[in-house]
Design a protein around this motif. Sequence first.
Motif, PDB file in Angstrom:
ATOM      1  N   VAL A   1     -23.122  -1.015 -13.646  1.00  0.00           N
ATOM      2  CA  VAL A   1     -23.160  -1.746 -12.389  1.00  0.00           C
ATOM      3  C   VAL A   1     -24.606  -1.650 -11.925  1.00  0.00           C
ATOM      4  CG1 VAL A   1     -22.512  -1.677  -9.960  1.00  0.00           C
ATOM      5  CG2 VAL A   1     -20.747  -1.479 -11.695  1.00  0.00           C
ATOM      6  N   ILE A   2     -25.225  -2.812 -11.748  1.00  0.00           N
ATOM      7  CA  ILE A   2     -26.629  -2.848 -11.330  1.00  0.00           C
ATOM      8  C   ILE A   2     -26.676  -3.225  -9.855  1.00  0.00           C
ATOM      9  CG2 ILE A   2     -28.857  -4.010 -11.673  1.00  0.00           C
ATOM     10  CD1 ILE A   2     -27.910  -4.471 -14.640  1.00  0.00           C
ATOM     11  N   ILE A   3     -27.260  -2.357  -9.054  1.00  0.00           N
ATOM     12  CA  ILE A   3     -27.257  -2.587  -7.604  1.00  0.00           C
ATOM     13  C   ILE A   3     -28.619  -3.142  -7.201  1.00  0.00           C
ATOM     14  CG2 ILE A   3     -26.786  -1.555  -5.352  1.00  0.00           C
ATOM     15  CD1 ILE A   3     -25.288   0.705  -6.846  1.00  0.00           C
ATOM     16  N   GLY A   4     -28.643  -4.423  -6.852  1.00  0.00           N
ATOM     17  CA  GLY A   4     -29.898  -5.087  -6.477  1.00  0.00           C
ATOM     18  C   GLY A   4     -30.201  -6.240  -7.416  1.00  0.00           C
ATOM     19  N   SER A   5     -30.687  -7.352  -6.852  1.00  0.00           N
ATOM     20  CA  SER A   5     -30.908  -8.562  -7.664  1.00  0.00           C
ATOM     21  C   SER A   5     -32.341  -9.071  -7.567  1.00  0.00           C
ATOM     22  CB  SER A   5     -29.933  -9.655  -7.228  1.00  0.00           C
ATOM     23  OG  SER A   5     -30.109  -9.918  -5.843  1.00  0.00           O
ATOM     24  N   GLY A   6     -33.295  -8.142  -7.395  1.00  0.00           N
ATOM     25  CA  GLY A   6     -34.715  -8.500  -7.475  1.00  0.00           C
ATOM     26  C   GLY A   6     -35.138  -8.472  -8.944  1.00  0.00           C
ATOM     27  N   PRO A   7     -36.449  -8.507  -9.212  1.00  0.00           N
ATOM     28  CA  PRO A   7     -36.932  -8.501 -10.599  1.00  0.00           C
ATOM     29  C   PRO A   7     -36.436  -7.294 -11.407  1.00  0.00           C
ATOM     30  CG  PRO A   7     -38.733  -8.917  -9.071  1.00  0.00           C
ATOM     31  CD  PRO A   7     -37.533  -8.651  -8.237  1.00  0.00           C
ATOM     32  N   ALA A   8     -36.306  -6.134 -10.756  1.00  0.00           N
ATOM     33  CA  ALA A   8     -35.847  -4.932 -11.480  1.00  0.00           C
ATOM     34  C   ALA A   8     -34.390  -5.086 -11.893  1.00  0.00           C
ATOM     35  CB  ALA A   8     -36.029  -3.685 -10.613  1.00  0.00           C
ATOM     36  N   GLY A   9     -33.530  -5.431 -10.945  1.00  0.00           N
ATOM     37  CA  GLY A   9     -32.091  -5.530 -11.222  1.00  0.00           C
ATOM     38  C   GLY A   9     -31.774  -6.636 -12.212  1.00  0.00           C
ATOM     39  N   LEU A  10     -32.399  -7.803 -12.034  1.00  0.00           N
ATOM     40  CA  LEU A  10     -32.075  -8.936 -12.917  1.00  0.00           C
ATOM     41  C   LEU A  10     -32.609  -8.701 -14.334  1.00  0.00           C
ATOM     42  CD1 LEU A  10     -32.609 -11.908 -10.428  1.00  0.00           C
ATOM     43  CD2 LEU A  10     -30.433 -10.973 -11.227  1.00  0.00           C
ATOM     44  N   THR A  11     -33.776  -8.058 -14.443  1.00  0.00           N
ATOM     45  CA  THR A  11     -34.290  -7.751 -15.791  1.00  0.00           C
ATOM     46  C   THR A  11     -33.366  -6.744 -16.474  1.00  0.00           C
ATOM     47  OG1 THR A  11     -36.537  -8.121 -15.005  1.00  0.00           O
ATOM     48  CG2 THR A  11     -36.312  -6.967 -17.101  1.00  0.00           C
ATOM     49  N   ALA A  12     -32.933  -5.739 -15.735  1.00  0.00           N
ATOM     50  CA  ALA A  12     -32.002  -4.754 -16.309  1.00  0.00           C
ATOM     51  C   ALA A  12     -30.751  -5.478 -16.810  1.00  0.00           C
ATOM     52  CB  ALA A  12     -31.632  -3.706 -15.253  1.00  0.00           C
ATOM     53  N   ALA A  13     -30.277  -6.432 -16.006  1.00  0.00           N
ATOM     54  CA  ALA A  13     -29.063  -7.169 -16.395  1.00  0.00           C
ATOM     55  C   ALA A  13     -29.277  -7.936 -17.699  1.00  0.00           C
ATOM     56  CB  ALA A  13     -28.665  -8.127 -15.267  1.00  0.00           C
TER      57      ALA A  13
END
Length: 322
Positions: A9-21
């Motif tokens: 579960v990735i919490i946050g949808s900035g560059p960090a979260g979306l890249t992790a996704a």
Amino acid sequence: MNNNIYDTVIIGSGPAGLTAAIYNIRADMKTIVLAGNQPGGQLMMTTTVDNWPGYANGTGGVKLMMEMQAQVTNLGGEIRQGNVKSVRALEPKSFSVTLEDGTELQTKAVIVATGAKAKWLGIEKENELIGKGVSGCATCDGMFFRDKVVAVVGGGDTACEDADFLTKFATKVYLIHRRDSLRASVVEQKRVLNNPKIEMVWNSEVVEINSTVESQKSESLKDIKIKNNKTNEESILTVDGLFMAIGHNPATEFVAEMVERDEEGHVVTGKNQEYGTMTSYEGIFAAGDCTTMNKNYKQAIAAAGDGCKAALDAEKWIKIER
Ligand SMILES: Cc1cc2nc3c(=O)[nH]c(=O)nc-3n(C[C@H](O)[C@H](O)[C@H](O)COP(=O)(O)OP(=O)(O)OC[C@H]3O[C@@H](n4cnc5c(N)ncnc54)[C@H](O)[C@@H]3O)c2cc1C
């Protein structure tokens, strides 16, 4: 096997979260991004991004983040609106993530990528002039102020670094501080006090921000009113740019009980030898502006790089039997 359990579960949808996704989805992991109140993160607030590699003439902040979100969904990823309220450990490699609307998700690993918002003064016009003269990021926007006059607000290391950096472009930099001495390290203080382009404005606070009023579209910063808090005297400074350097608020309160954080609230990463993005709680990883590893960078590309590392760390950690 319970198919409702996420791998991450990735919490946050900035560059960090979306890249992790993007990385976790491409590793065939069951992944969800919880987007928070600001889907796309802080870059949604800016018009032009000139320093994201791959765009010869820069790109738009909103465009970049919309493309990143589309990349996640096109790869089959799930993005869900809503803020996370809490994270609880159920058993080894099992966490429960609760959203503010009461939804509970179960996951093997958690990636916290919730960013850190610049602190603002909270005065009128400030918000509407972001990107039109008012900025929270000298590294991002400094270049737009070549041959202009700017002011920086703050008295710590960041304020001094920003003021010094801005003298590369601006003809003059006012450093406005509410006290009569700087909080920054001696080295930073010396650099600022010896820089002929920087003028210190001691014991002063910005009390008003004024814009040109020709038309709403072309509205831009015109001047600021400052008040000396010793004499109560008010004066006007004509500036083209106003940079806030009064700290950041990492959005990490919801994991305060679970993981080690620094005094500002950045989640501590970088201590685990094997997993650079692991927090003090095994299985909870963190990436981007909300972490201690990135707190001195606060740039989109650095956050994205961190997101990649967190995804790879989580993938490797889930696989290992303990
Ligand atoms: C006006 C402005 C201009 C900028 N310009 C540039 C630039 O030109 N170049 C550059 O490199 N950098 C720029 N930056 C900095 C850059 O935006 C950040 O460094 C970057 O966005 C950090 O990415 P992040 O993923 O760590 O966090 P963020 O982008 O801050 O994203 C955080 C995410 O977490 C979510 N969130 C927060 N709390 C919760 C919660 N409890 N539950 C669920 N989700 C949550 C938010 O909704 C958001 O989606 C700029 C910043 C600003 C404010």
